[in-house]
Design a protein around this motif. Structure first.
Motif, PDB file in Angstrom:
ATOM      1  N   LYS A   7     -39.490 -16.259  27.279  1.00  0.00           N
ATOM      2  CA  LYS A   7     -40.046 -15.155  26.503  1.00  0.00           C
ATOM      3  C   LYS A   7     -41.576 -15.209  26.537  1.00  0.00           C
ATOM      4  O   LYS A   7     -42.244 -14.186  26.677  1.00  0.00           O
ATOM      5  CB  LYS A   7     -39.542 -15.206  25.060  1.00  0.00           C
ATOM      6  CG  LYS A   7     -38.112 -14.776  24.902  1.00  0.00           C
ATOM      7  CD  LYS A   7     -37.714 -14.835  23.457  1.00  0.00           C
ATOM      8  CE  LYS A   7     -36.240 -14.489  23.283  1.00  0.00           C
ATOM      9  NZ  LYS A   7     -35.818 -14.578  21.888  1.00  0.00           N
ATOM     10  N   ASP A   8     -42.104 -16.430  26.395  1.00  0.00           N
ATOM     11  CA  ASP A   8     -43.562 -16.584  26.448  1.00  0.00           C
ATOM     12  C   ASP A   8     -44.102 -16.168  27.805  1.00  0.00           C
ATOM     13  O   ASP A   8     -45.143 -15.501  27.901  1.00  0.00           O
ATOM     14  CB  ASP A   8     -43.968 -18.020  26.141  1.00  0.00           C
ATOM     15  CG  ASP A   8     -43.757 -18.404  24.688  1.00  0.00           C
ATOM     16  OD1 ASP A   8     -43.795 -19.623  24.406  1.00  0.00           O
ATOM     17  OD2 ASP A   8     -43.595 -17.502  23.845  1.00  0.00           O
ATOM     18  N   ASN A   9     -43.409 -16.567  28.892  1.00  0.00           N
ATOM     19  CA  ASN A   9     -43.842 -16.192  30.239  1.00  0.00           C
ATOM     20  C   ASN A   9     -43.751 -14.689  30.441  1.00  0.00           C
ATOM     21  O   ASN A   9     -44.632 -14.074  31.040  1.00  0.00           O
ATOM     22  CB  ASN A   9     -43.013 -16.919  31.294  1.00  0.00           C
ATOM     23  CG  ASN A   9     -43.366 -18.388  31.383  1.00  0.00           C
ATOM     24  OD1 ASN A   9     -44.445 -18.797  30.971  1.00  0.00           O
ATOM     25  ND2 ASN A   9     -42.447 -19.190  31.910  1.00  0.00           N
ATOM     26  N   ASP A  10     -42.648 -14.070  29.956  1.00  0.00           N
ATOM     27  CA  ASP A  10     -42.500 -12.614  30.079  1.00  0.00           C
ATOM     28  C   ASP A  10     -43.599 -11.902  29.293  1.00  0.00           C
ATOM     29  O   ASP A  10     -44.184 -10.910  29.768  1.00  0.00           O
ATOM     30  CB  ASP A  10     -41.126 -12.171  29.569  1.00  0.00           C
ATOM     31  CG  ASP A  10     -39.987 -12.619  30.478  1.00  0.00           C
ATOM     32  OD1 ASP A  10     -38.847 -12.628  30.007  1.00  0.00           O
ATOM     33  OD2 ASP A  10     -40.255 -12.937  31.652  1.00  0.00           O
ATOM     34  N   LEU A  11     -43.882 -12.413  28.107  1.00  0.00           N
ATOM     35  CA  LEU A  11     -44.921 -11.818  27.279  1.00  0.00           C
ATOM     36  C   LEU A  11     -46.289 -11.947  27.945  1.00  0.00           C
ATOM     37  O   LEU A  11     -47.078 -10.993  27.975  1.00  0.00           O
ATOM     38  CB  LEU A  11     -44.937 -12.496  25.906  1.00  0.00           C
ATOM     39  CG  LEU A  11     -45.917 -11.935  24.879  1.00  0.00           C
ATOM     40  CD1 LEU A  11     -45.665 -10.457  24.635  1.00  0.00           C
ATOM     41  CD2 LEU A  11     -45.818 -12.705  23.588  1.00  0.00           C
ATOM     42  N   GLN A  12     -46.549 -13.110  28.524  1.00  0.00           N
ATOM     43  CA  GLN A  12     -47.830 -13.318  29.204  1.00  0.00           C
ATOM     44  C   GLN A  12     -47.973 -12.388  30.401  1.00  0.00           C
ATOM     45  O   GLN A  12     -49.035 -11.835  30.647  1.00  0.00           O
ATOM     46  CB  GLN A  12     -47.991 -14.778  29.630  1.00  0.00           C
ATOM     47  CG  GLN A  12     -49.362 -15.116  30.172  1.00  0.00           C
ATOM     48  CD  GLN A  12     -50.467 -14.889  29.148  1.00  0.00           C
ATOM     49  OE1 GLN A  12     -50.354 -15.308  27.990  1.00  0.00           O
ATOM     50  NE2 GLN A  12     -51.513 -14.208  29.547  1.00  0.00           N
ATOM     51  N   ARG A  13     -46.874 -12.202  31.176  1.00  0.00           N
ATOM     52  CA  ARG A  13     -46.912 -11.279  32.322  1.00  0.00           C
ATOM     53  C   ARG A  13     -47.202  -9.862  31.859  1.00  0.00           C
ATOM     54  O   ARG A  13     -47.973  -9.127  32.480  1.00  0.00           O
ATOM     55  CB  ARG A  13     -45.602 -11.340  33.095  1.00  0.00           C
ATOM     56  CG  ARG A  13     -45.534 -12.440  34.128  1.00  0.00           C
ATOM     57  CD  ARG A  13     -44.341 -12.230  35.049  1.00  0.00           C
ATOM     58  NE  ARG A  13     -43.089 -12.486  34.344  1.00  0.00           N
ATOM     59  CZ  ARG A  13     -42.393 -13.621  34.420  1.00  0.00           C
ATOM     60  NH1 ARG A  13     -42.813 -14.583  35.202  1.00  0.00           N
ATOM     61  NH2 ARG A  13     -41.300 -13.782  33.724  1.00  0.00           N
ATOM     62  N   ALA A  14     -46.589  -9.466  30.749  1.00  0.00           N
ATOM     63  CA  ALA A  14     -46.823  -8.123  30.222  1.00  0.00           C
ATOM     64  C   ALA A  14     -48.277  -7.949  29.799  1.00  0.00           C
ATOM     65  O   ALA A  14     -48.903  -6.924  30.070  1.00  0.00           O
ATOM     66  CB  ALA A  14     -45.884  -7.854  29.045  1.00  0.00           C
ATOM     67  N   ILE A  15     -48.823  -8.974  29.148  1.00  0.00           N
ATOM     68  CA  ILE A  15     -50.239  -8.914  28.738  1.00  0.00           C
ATOM     69  C   ILE A  15     -51.131  -8.834  29.969  1.00  0.00           C
ATOM     70  O   ILE A  15     -52.079  -8.047  30.018  1.00  0.00           O
ATOM     71  CB  ILE A  15     -50.590 -10.138  27.868  1.00  0.00           C
ATOM     72  CG1 ILE A  15     -49.864 -10.055  26.522  1.00  0.00           C
ATOM     73  CG2 ILE A  15     -52.101 -10.246  27.656  1.00  0.00           C
ATOM     74  CD1 ILE A  15     -49.979 -11.319  25.702  1.00  0.00           C
ATOM     75  N   ASP A  16     -50.820  -9.657  30.987  1.00  0.00           N
ATOM     76  CA  ASP A  16     -51.621  -9.646  32.206  1.00  0.00           C
ATOM     77  C   ASP A  16     -51.575  -8.283  32.882  1.00  0.00           C
ATOM     78  O   ASP A  16     -52.591  -7.796  33.386  1.00  0.00           O
ATOM     79  CB  ASP A  16     -51.150 -10.734  33.172  1.00  0.00           C
ATOM     80  CG  ASP A  16     -51.474 -12.140  32.676  1.00  0.00           C
ATOM     81  OD1 ASP A  16     -52.329 -12.264  31.769  1.00  0.00           O
ATOM     82  OD2 ASP A  16     -50.867 -13.096  33.190  1.00  0.00           O
ATOM     83  N   GLU A  17     -50.410  -7.649  32.911  1.00  0.00           N
ATOM     84  CA  GLU A  17     -50.291  -6.320  33.533  1.00  0.00           C
ATOM     85  C   GLU A  17     -51.133  -5.297  32.790  1.00  0.00           C
ATOM     86  O   GLU A  17     -51.802  -4.470  33.401  1.00  0.00           O
ATOM     87  CB  GLU A  17     -48.829  -5.867  33.519  1.00  0.00           C
ATOM     88  CG  GLU A  17     -48.018  -6.379  34.675  1.00  0.00           C
ATOM     89  CD  GLU A  17     -46.614  -5.788  34.641  1.00  0.00           C
ATOM     90  OE1 GLU A  17     -45.735  -6.443  35.177  1.00  0.00           O
ATOM     91  OE2 GLU A  17     -46.433  -4.696  34.096  1.00  0.00           O
ATOM     92  N   ILE A  18     -51.129  -5.388  31.468  1.00  0.00           N
ATOM     93  CA  ILE A  18     -51.873  -4.417  30.664  1.00  0.00           C
ATOM     94  C   ILE A  18     -53.374  -4.603  30.854  1.00  0.00           C
ATOM     95  O   ILE A  18     -54.123  -3.636  30.967  1.00  0.00           O
ATOM     96  CB  ILE A  18     -51.493  -4.547  29.175  1.00  0.00           C
ATOM     97  CG1 ILE A  18     -50.052  -4.067  28.968  1.00  0.00           C
ATOM     98  CG2 ILE A  18     -52.446  -3.744  28.298  1.00  0.00           C
ATOM     99  CD1 ILE A  18     -49.511  -4.349  27.584  1.00  0.00           C
ATOM    100  N   THR A  19     -53.788  -5.840  30.914  1.00  0.00           N
ATOM    101  CA  THR A  19     -55.229  -6.096  30.985  1.00  0.00           C
ATOM    102  C   THR A  19     -55.805  -6.048  32.385  1.00  0.00           C
ATOM    103  O   THR A  19     -57.025  -5.998  32.547  1.00  0.00           O
ATOM    104  CB  THR A  19     -55.568  -7.460  30.365  1.00  0.00           C
ATOM    105  OG1 THR A  19     -54.838  -8.468  31.046  1.00  0.00           O
ATOM    106  CG2 THR A  19     -55.248  -7.486  28.893  1.00  0.00           C
ATOM    107  N   GLN A  20     -54.941  -6.063  33.414  1.00  0.00           N
ATOM    108  CA  GLN A  20     -55.464  -6.003  34.785  1.00  0.00           C
ATOM    109  C   GLN A  20     -56.055  -4.626  35.047  1.00  0.00           C
ATOM    110  O   GLN A  20     -55.533  -3.619  34.603  1.00  0.00           O
ATOM    111  CB  GLN A  20     -54.356  -6.259  35.809  1.00  0.00           C
ATOM    112  CG  GLN A  20     -54.021  -7.705  35.967  1.00  0.00           C
ATOM    113  CD  GLN A  20     -52.920  -7.896  36.995  1.00  0.00           C
ATOM    114  OE1 GLN A  20     -52.228  -6.947  37.348  1.00  0.00           O
ATOM    115  NE2 GLN A  20     -52.766  -9.114  37.461  1.00  0.00           N
TER     116      GLN A  20
END
Length: 158
Positions: A7-20
């Motif tokens: 869940k933490d990894n999925d959440l981090q990927r989502a944050i990275d996608e938003i901020t890229q």
């Protein structure tokens, strides 16, 4: 425990996608995105205040037109522009009345008066320069100093 990491990894990927930059799932620029929760154990990001640019006065440059004037004596303004010789002359004129407070040997004192004579061409400098020359102990230097004064007096008399 493994599920929390996923869940933490999925959440981090989502944050990275938003901020890229240029990401396909980036939030529209007109609406600010809500901050995403940080992963467990990660430090909380601190919101940054918008940077304010403070106005700064331009530093005056020596020799620039429109530059603030310098003082040619206590409280008297003097504009000198880019002519450094005018600054030297002003400093020598300001030094002349307080030369008796300058603690230097007679040779150096005479050299200061000599510089004043060369720059200011003022007859008022001759008498104190003569007194300084008379106090020089080395006969050769005293003789050269006195000859300089005699020649200066001759030039000023013409």
């Amino acid at each position: 425990m493994n599920q929390n990491r996923n869940k933490d990894n999925d959440l981090q990927r989502a944050i990275d996608e938003i901020t890229q930059k240029g990401g396909a799932s980036a939030a529209p620029k007109s609406a600010p995105a809500a901050p995403a929760p940080a992963p467990m154990g990660a430090p909380m990001p601190q919101p940054q205040a918008p940077q304010m640019k403070m106005p700064q006065a331009a530093a005056p440059q020596m020799g620039m037109p429109g530059m603030p004037s310098m003082s040619a004596g206590y409280g008297r303004p003097m504009g000198y522009g880019s002519d450094i010789s005018k600054v030297k002359e002003a400093a020598l004129k300001e030094l002349f009345p307080i030369m008796d407070r300058v603690e230097v040997d007679p040779e150096k004192r005479f050299m200061l008066y000599q510089e004043m004579l060369n720059t200011m061409r003022d007859k008022a400098v001759i008498a104190p320069a003569y007194e300084a020359a008379r106090q020089i102990r080395d006969d050769k230097i005293r003789a050269d100093s006195l000859l300089y004064l005699i020649n200066s007096i001759d030039e000023m008399s013409l």
